[in-house]
Design an enzyme around this catalytic site. Structure first.
Site, PDB file in Angstrom:
ATOM      1  N   ASN A 183       0.873  -1.176   0.000  1.00  0.00           N
ATOM      2  CA  ASN A 183       0.000   0.000   0.000  1.00  0.00           C
ATOM      3  C   ASN A 183       0.914   1.232   0.000  1.00  0.00           C
ATOM      4  OD1 ASN A 183       0.813   0.458   2.659  1.00  0.00           O
ATOM      5  ND2 ASN A 183      -1.064  -0.369   3.565  1.00  0.00           N
ATOM      6  N   LEU A 220      -3.963   2.211  -3.374  1.00  0.00           N
ATOM      7  CA  LEU A 220      -4.128   3.610  -3.009  1.00  0.00           C
ATOM      8  C   LEU A 220      -5.419   3.849  -2.246  1.00  0.00           C
ATOM      9  CD1 LEU A 220      -3.205   5.021  -6.568  1.00  0.00           C
ATOM     10  CD2 LEU A 220      -1.625   4.666  -4.653  1.00  0.00           C
ATOM     11  N   GLY A 221      -5.856   2.853  -1.453  1.00  0.00           N
ATOM     12  CA  GLY A 221      -7.085   3.010  -0.668  1.00  0.00           C
ATOM     13  C   GLY A 221      -8.270   3.298  -1.582  1.00  0.00           C
ATOM     14  N   GLY A 224      -7.981   3.517  -5.447  1.00  0.00           N
ATOM     15  CA  GLY A 224      -7.764   2.374  -6.336  1.00  0.00           C
ATOM     16  C   GLY A 224      -6.348   1.865  -6.283  1.00  0.00           C
ATOM     17  N   ASP A 245     -15.761  -0.543   7.449  1.00  0.00           N
ATOM     18  CA  ASP A 245     -14.598  -1.116   8.129  1.00  0.00           C
ATOM     19  C   ASP A 245     -13.568  -1.500   7.066  1.00  0.00           C
ATOM     20  OD1 ASP A 245     -12.748  -2.418   9.690  1.00  0.00           O
ATOM     21  OD2 ASP A 245     -14.032  -4.125  10.182  1.00  0.00           O
ATOM     22  N   GLY A 250      -6.780  -4.450   2.108  1.00  0.00           N
ATOM     23  CA  GLY A 250      -5.621  -4.914   1.345  1.00  0.00           C
ATOM     24  C   GLY A 250      -5.622  -6.429   1.177  1.00  0.00           C
ATOM     25  N   ASP A 251      -6.087  -7.128   2.204  1.00  0.00           N
ATOM     26  CA  ASP A 251      -6.152  -8.591   2.121  1.00  0.00           C
ATOM     27  C   ASP A 251      -7.194  -9.021   1.089  1.00  0.00           C
ATOM     28  OD1 ASP A 251      -4.283  -8.715   4.121  1.00  0.00           O
ATOM     29  OD2 ASP A 251      -5.761  -9.017   5.723  1.00  0.00           O
ATOM     30  N   SER A 281     -15.830  -5.870   0.501  1.00  0.00           N
ATOM     31  CA  SER A 281     -15.382  -6.253   1.850  1.00  0.00           C
ATOM     32  C   SER A 281     -15.403  -5.067   2.816  1.00  0.00           C
ATOM     33  CB  SER A 281     -13.987  -6.879   1.805  1.00  0.00           C
ATOM     34  OG  SER A 281     -12.996  -5.887   1.738  1.00  0.00           O
ATOM     35  N   LYS A 284     -18.515  -4.330   5.035  1.00  0.00           N
ATOM     36  CA  LYS A 284     -18.896  -5.225   6.123  1.00  0.00           C
ATOM     37  C   LYS A 284     -17.847  -5.168   7.223  1.00  0.00           C
ATOM     38  CE  LYS A 284     -21.261  -8.683   3.303  1.00  0.00           C
ATOM     39  NZ  LYS A 284     -20.970  -9.955   2.628  1.00  0.00           N
TER      40      LYS A 284
HETATM   41  P1  ADP Z   1      -4.567  -1.554   3.077  1.00  0.00           P
HETATM   42  O1  ADP Z   1      -5.840  -2.145   3.577  1.00  0.00           O
HETATM   43  O2  ADP Z   1      -3.456  -2.536   2.979  1.00  0.00           O
HETATM   44  O3  ADP Z   1      -4.161  -0.282   3.774  1.00  0.00           O
HETATM   45  P2  ADP Z   1      -5.580   0.067   0.902  1.00  0.00           P
HETATM   46  O4  ADP Z   1      -6.136   1.003   1.912  1.00  0.00           O
HETATM   47  O5  ADP Z   1      -4.697   0.619  -0.154  1.00  0.00           O
HETATM   48  O6  ADP Z   1      -4.816  -1.162   1.557  1.00  0.00           O
HETATM   49  O7  ADP Z   1      -6.824  -0.668   0.220  1.00  0.00           O
HETATM   50  C1  ADP Z   1      -6.655  -1.779  -0.616  1.00  0.00           C
HETATM   51  C2  ADP Z   1      -7.714  -1.765  -1.675  1.00  0.00           C
HETATM   52  O8  ADP Z   1      -9.010  -1.858  -1.073  1.00  0.00           O
HETATM   53  C3  ADP Z   1      -7.762  -0.516  -2.517  1.00  0.00           C
HETATM   54  O9  ADP Z   1      -6.840  -0.592  -3.585  1.00  0.00           O
HETATM   55  C4  ADP Z   1      -9.211  -0.512  -2.983  1.00  0.00           C
HETATM   56  O10 ADP Z   1      -9.392  -1.418  -4.049  1.00  0.00           O
HETATM   57  C5  ADP Z   1      -9.944  -1.067  -1.778  1.00  0.00           C
HETATM   58  N1  ADP Z   1     -10.442  -0.022  -0.883  1.00  0.00           N
HETATM   59  C6  ADP Z   1      -9.872   0.419   0.272  1.00  0.00           C
HETATM   60  N2  ADP Z   1     -10.605   1.386   0.840  1.00  0.00           N
HETATM   61  C7  ADP Z   1     -11.681   1.565   0.038  1.00  0.00           C
HETATM   62  C8  ADP Z   1     -12.841   2.420   0.068  1.00  0.00           C
HETATM   63  N3  ADP Z   1     -13.042   3.316   1.062  1.00  0.00           N
HETATM   64  N4  ADP Z   1     -13.736   2.317  -0.954  1.00  0.00           N
HETATM   65  C9  ADP Z   1     -13.550   1.423  -1.957  1.00  0.00           C
HETATM   66  N5  ADP Z   1     -12.508   0.602  -2.035  1.00  0.00           N
HETATM   67  C10 ADP Z   1     -11.579   0.661  -1.058  1.00  0.00           C
END
Ligand code: ADP
Length: 303
Positions: A183, A220-221, A224, A245, A250-251, A281, A284
């Site tokens: 990430n 990138l959260g 994307g 939540d 990331g998992d 995910s 939930k």
């Molecule tokens: P980590 O959980 O390891 O910090 P990220 O925050 O980058 O990883 O999230 C991993 C992936 O989960 C993202 O690339 C995106 O596909 C999805 N994701 C995370 N947060 C959101 C959100 N608020 N809305 C939609 N998708 C999300």
């Protein structure tokens, strides 16, 4: 056929109006206990998404181990390659989630997952050799990760490394990775480059390439993912959803990515599929239990 090698821990999750400061006690609102661990979450996500997954993790001989085994049995996952410690307990994670911001703080006590021996890893050689992909993380003891990645590399099996929880990794390990999936925070810690723009992501990717990593994907959260294969690069946007939540996002993403790649999707298609899985995910509570089944993912992507 794919192998997921990684941690199992029992998640002990509490929701709270705000994350406590040091020495502060906060009255939380909701408690949930369930299966988790980065490796296990990713394995379950890939399995529920339709992949033929063999999950390798290490458990103690205790009640928390039963949570892993019961989950795997309910999902019809193969438990035949699970490792056991006779002396160290099953791991657990203490998770606090701020119910306003959905930010979290986590302490993970890895237990048995931190005691995977060289002999145990060597016993997996036949399994790894028969796999199309090996997906692993940095949550089990590093020696076990290095050893299983080395086996995969020698057998010509593609390795996906999710660099969580982040810690320094050797150049030798990086040189054996087909696809790395940090990430933003992990990418910055590993490369020393703050990933705050696409140009910065390019620089971080170049750093990984210089270490011998073949393909780079930075999550990138809610924005994307950034992908760079050396030949082609770009951003695949996330799906817009109401997150409740984001623990385990990331998992979810990594499990989805593995399942899609194992089906023969290219990295761009696989990242879109994984974004969809992760978006489902985060709507939930929980990690392992919040992974969607294939029908949900297909319906969500078609909508
Ligand atoms: P980590 O959980 O390891 O910090 P990220 O925050 O980058 O990883 O999230 C991993 C992936 O989960 C993202 O690339 C995106 O596909 C999805 N994701 C995370 N947060 C959101 C959100 N608020 N809305 C939609 N998708 C999300």
């Amino acid at each position: 056929k794919v192998t997921v090698f990684g941690s199992f821990v029992v998640d002990l999750m509490g929701r709270t109006p705000h994350l406590p400061a040091a020495g502060e006690t906060v009255k939380g609102t909701v408690f949930k206990m369930g299966p988790g661990g980065k490796g296990f979450n990713q394995g379950v996500a890939a399995h529920k998404a339709g992949a033929d997954v063999t999950m390798v993790t290490k458990l103690g001989r205790d009640a928390f181990a039963d949570i892993a085994l019961n989950t795997m049995n309910e999902l019809h996952m193969d438990t035949g390659r699970v490792l056991y410690s006779e002396t160290t307990e099953t791991g657990c994670a203490l998770i606090m989630v701020d119910e306003n911001s959905s930010q979290n703080e986590i302490v993970v006590i890895l237990g048995a997952c931190n005691t995977i021996t060289d002999q145990e890893v060597d016993s997996l050689e036949d399994l790894v050799a028969r796999s199309e992909y090996l997906l692993t993380q940095l949550e089990t003891n590093v020696s076990s990760v290095e050893r299983i990645v080395d086996i995969a590399y020698r057998k010509g099996v593609k390795v996906i490394l999710n660099t969580a929880p982040v810690q320094p990794v050797s150049d030798d390990l990086l040189g054996k990775i087909d696809l790395i999936t940090p990430n933003e925070v992990e990418a910055e810690i590993l490369t020393g480059i703050k990933v705050d723009s696409e140009e910065a992501a390019d620089k971080a990717a170049d750093w990984f390439f210089s270490k011998g990593v073949k393909n780079v994907l930075i999550t990138l959260g809610q924005r994307g993912v950034y992908i760079n294969t050396g030949e082609k690069k770009g951003i695949i946007p996330a799906y817009k959803v109401e997150a409740v939540d984001t623990t385990g996002a990331g998992d979810a993403f990594n499990g989805g990515l593995l399942a899609a790649l194992a089906e023969g999707k290219n990295l761009w298609e696989a990242a879109d599929f994984a974004n969809a899985l992760a978006a489902l995910s985060v709507q939930k509570i929980g990690t392992t239990p919040s992974m969607p089944v294939r029908e949900e993912i297909d319906a969500f992507m078609a909508a």
